[in-house]
Design an enzyme around this catalytic site. Structure first.
Site, PDB file in Angstrom:
ATOM      1  N   GLY A 108       0.843  -1.191   0.000  1.00  0.00           N
ATOM      2  CA  GLY A 108       0.000   0.000   0.000  1.00  0.00           C
ATOM      3  C   GLY A 108       0.873   1.234   0.000  1.00  0.00           C
ATOM      4  N   GLY A 159      -0.866   8.557   0.780  1.00  0.00           N
ATOM      5  CA  GLY A 159      -1.079   8.676   2.217  1.00  0.00           C
ATOM      6  C   GLY A 159       0.068   8.190   3.076  1.00  0.00           C
ATOM      7  N   PHE A 191      -2.152  -0.742  -6.066  1.00  0.00           N
ATOM      8  CA  PHE A 191      -3.107  -1.036  -7.134  1.00  0.00           C
ATOM      9  C   PHE A 191      -3.520   0.300  -7.732  1.00  0.00           C
ATOM     10  CE2 PHE A 191      -7.058  -3.917  -8.076  1.00  0.00           C
ATOM     11  CZ  PHE A 191      -6.618  -4.055  -9.386  1.00  0.00           C
ATOM     12  N   ASP A 247      -3.284  -6.529  -7.140  1.00  0.00           N
ATOM     13  CA  ASP A 247      -4.127  -6.736  -5.969  1.00  0.00           C
ATOM     14  C   ASP A 247      -3.313  -7.363  -4.838  1.00  0.00           C
ATOM     15  OD1 ASP A 247      -6.015  -7.375  -4.100  1.00  0.00           O
ATOM     16  OD2 ASP A 247      -7.092  -8.835  -5.347  1.00  0.00           O
ATOM     17  N   TYR A 289      -6.021   3.738  13.227  1.00  0.00           N
ATOM     18  CA  TYR A 289      -6.490   4.995  13.813  1.00  0.00           C
ATOM     19  C   TYR A 289      -7.430   4.640  14.959  1.00  0.00           C
ATOM     20  CZ  TYR A 289      -8.895   9.446  14.407  1.00  0.00           C
ATOM     21  OH  TYR A 289      -9.415  10.593  14.952  1.00  0.00           O
ATOM     22  N   TYR A 310     -16.485   5.085  14.465  1.00  0.00           N
ATOM     23  CA  TYR A 310     -15.176   4.508  14.135  1.00  0.00           C
ATOM     24  C   TYR A 310     -14.793   3.365  15.079  1.00  0.00           C
ATOM     25  CZ  TYR A 310     -10.844   4.326  11.589  1.00  0.00           C
ATOM     26  OH  TYR A 310      -9.827   3.891  10.780  1.00  0.00           O
ATOM     27  N   VAL A 361      -6.262  14.003   6.169  1.00  0.00           N
ATOM     28  CA  VAL A 361      -7.093  13.924   4.969  1.00  0.00           C
ATOM     29  C   VAL A 361      -6.475  12.893   4.036  1.00  0.00           C
ATOM     30  CG1 VAL A 361      -8.096  15.196   3.046  1.00  0.00           C
ATOM     31  CG2 VAL A 361      -7.657  16.365   5.202  1.00  0.00           C
TER      32      VAL A 361
END
Length: 400
Positions: free
Chosen positions: A48, A52, A74, A111, A225, A235, A274
């Site tokens: 990943g 971010g 991906f 993937d 988080y 959350y 964000v």
């Protein structure tokens, strides 16, 4: 072509290659100006790796610790008439800047949940790196095709056990509105845990370990988080929270596995920022707009790169890591400062359509959102003609 931002809901459907490159360069400059990470990693796999926190981890390792990096993501390349995804442009820029410094940087597009991509990754590590000493797990995905059953499972953003009504910010219309969510069914909770919990992280570490490509002393971390009371209903106490709690369970067996070779596994808790993922969570734009205002006033505001560079330097490779009683590494302590949270809570119900811009930093939120896609970056000429067809040399594309 000349590319301008076009926003639909919580996604910007256009991206700017030059802006994305400038954004990556800003993050690299932050890391190099803050000095090296002592005793940091040297061969790093980031799962990943294109946007971010994952991108920030790749940048921090390469430019803060001189690491060779292999990134898995991906993303979609651009063509002559259509921009690619921001993650594609970010990765192209990262590899370009890494190459200029003589660092190994290679990427695998596909993937990450699949057995195929895991095997391609293992083969690439064996061929190019030998072994890796840090594995960062930073996937955010709405669905997952399970590699063993072939079933495609979706994640759900809902409360657990009771319906919840809360204030939200409609970022398109720029109005405050009440949002009501019905509780998740057990099937929806199970699906969310399957997509966003710790099973795939564990599968990655098991596969890497069995293949013999984890170095002695190798570490792994997955990002999470927690937030504070104001976001808990949706959350931490919601379906997503069930998945995050699954990370806390799975990390124990991963830690045991790595500890046998002098390594370690930790869940790392990062602050709210964000991202394309967080902007889809109904209450987060309002929460972030208030949080930004308070933290900027206090001089403690941070984005992805500040968070992850600090995490690596102070906790993952620092002498005195910030660890909580659950054994998680914490980089969110400035956000959770009682003074900060107290001010956010005090303003929460006072925000109206009329005072939105003065009471919150919604303007800053909007800028941060557009920066994800390569817009609102200082020094970029957005009236210039740019080529959206940006190549990533040496990419291993499993999608073709």
């Amino acid at each position: 072509m000349i590319i301008k931002p076009r926003v639909r809901g919580f996604i910007c459907v256009t991206t700017h290659p030059v802006g994305c490159e400038a954004n990556v360069k800003e993050q690299i400059d932050y890391v190099t100006s803050h000095g090296p990470i002592a005793n940091g990693p040297k061969k790093v796999l980031v799962i990943g790796a294109s946007t971010g926190y994952g991108l920030a981890a790749r940048i921090s390792a390469a430019f803060g610790s001189g690491a060779d990096t292999l990134g898995v993501f991906f993303e979609r390349a651009g063509g002559e008439t259509k921009p690619g995804t921001a993650g594609w442009y970010n990765s192209a820029a990262f590899e370009k800047f890494a190459a200029e410094k003589g660092r190994y940087a290679r990427s695998i597009n596909g993937d990450a949940f699949s057995d195929k991509v895991k095997q391609v990754t293992i083969d690439t590590i064996k061929q190019d790196l030998g072994k890796v000493d840090l594995v960062v797990y930073s996937l955010a995905a709405p669905r997952r095709t399970h590699p063993k059953t072939g079933e495609t499972i979706s994640s759900t953003l809902k409360p657990v056990g009771k319906a919840v009504t809360f204030r939200g910010l409609d970022t398109d219309k720029e109005v405050i509105r009440e949002v009501s969510l019905e509780p998740a069914t057990q099937e929806e909770i199970d699906g969310t845990v399957a997509v966003m919990g710790g099973e795939d992280w564990q599968m990655w570490i098991d596969a890497l370990d069995e293949a013999g490509v984890l170095a002695d002393g190798a570490k792994t971390t997955a990002f999470t988080y927690l937030g504070e009371q104001i976001t808990h209903d949706i959350y931490w106490n919601g379906s997503i929270g069930e998945a995050k709690k699954d990370l806390d369970k799975k990390v124990l067996s991963i830690r045991d596995k790595l500890a046998a070779h002098g390594g370690d596994a930790r869940v790392s808790v990062l602050k709210a920022v964000v991202t394309q993922a967080s902007s889809a969570i109904p209450m987060m734009p309002l929460y972030l707009s208030l949080l930004f205002k308070v933290m900027k006033e206090q001089g403690t505001h941070e984005g992805c790169i500040e968070q992850v560079y600090g995490l690596l330097k102070d906790s993952l490779y620092g002498a005195t890591p910030h660890v909580d009683e659950e054994g998680r590494l914490r980089a969110d302590y400035k956000e959770l400062d009682p003074q900060v949270q107290g001010k956010v809570v005090a303003m929460w119900d006072k925000v109206t359509n009329e005072n939105l811009y003065e009471m919150t930093d919604f303007a800053g939120y909007k800028t941060e959102f557009l920066r994800l896609f390569g817009f609102e970056i200082a020094g970029v000429d957005y009236d210039a003609d740019v080529n959206p067809d940006v190549k990533i040399p040496g990419i291993i594309d499993t999608t073709v």
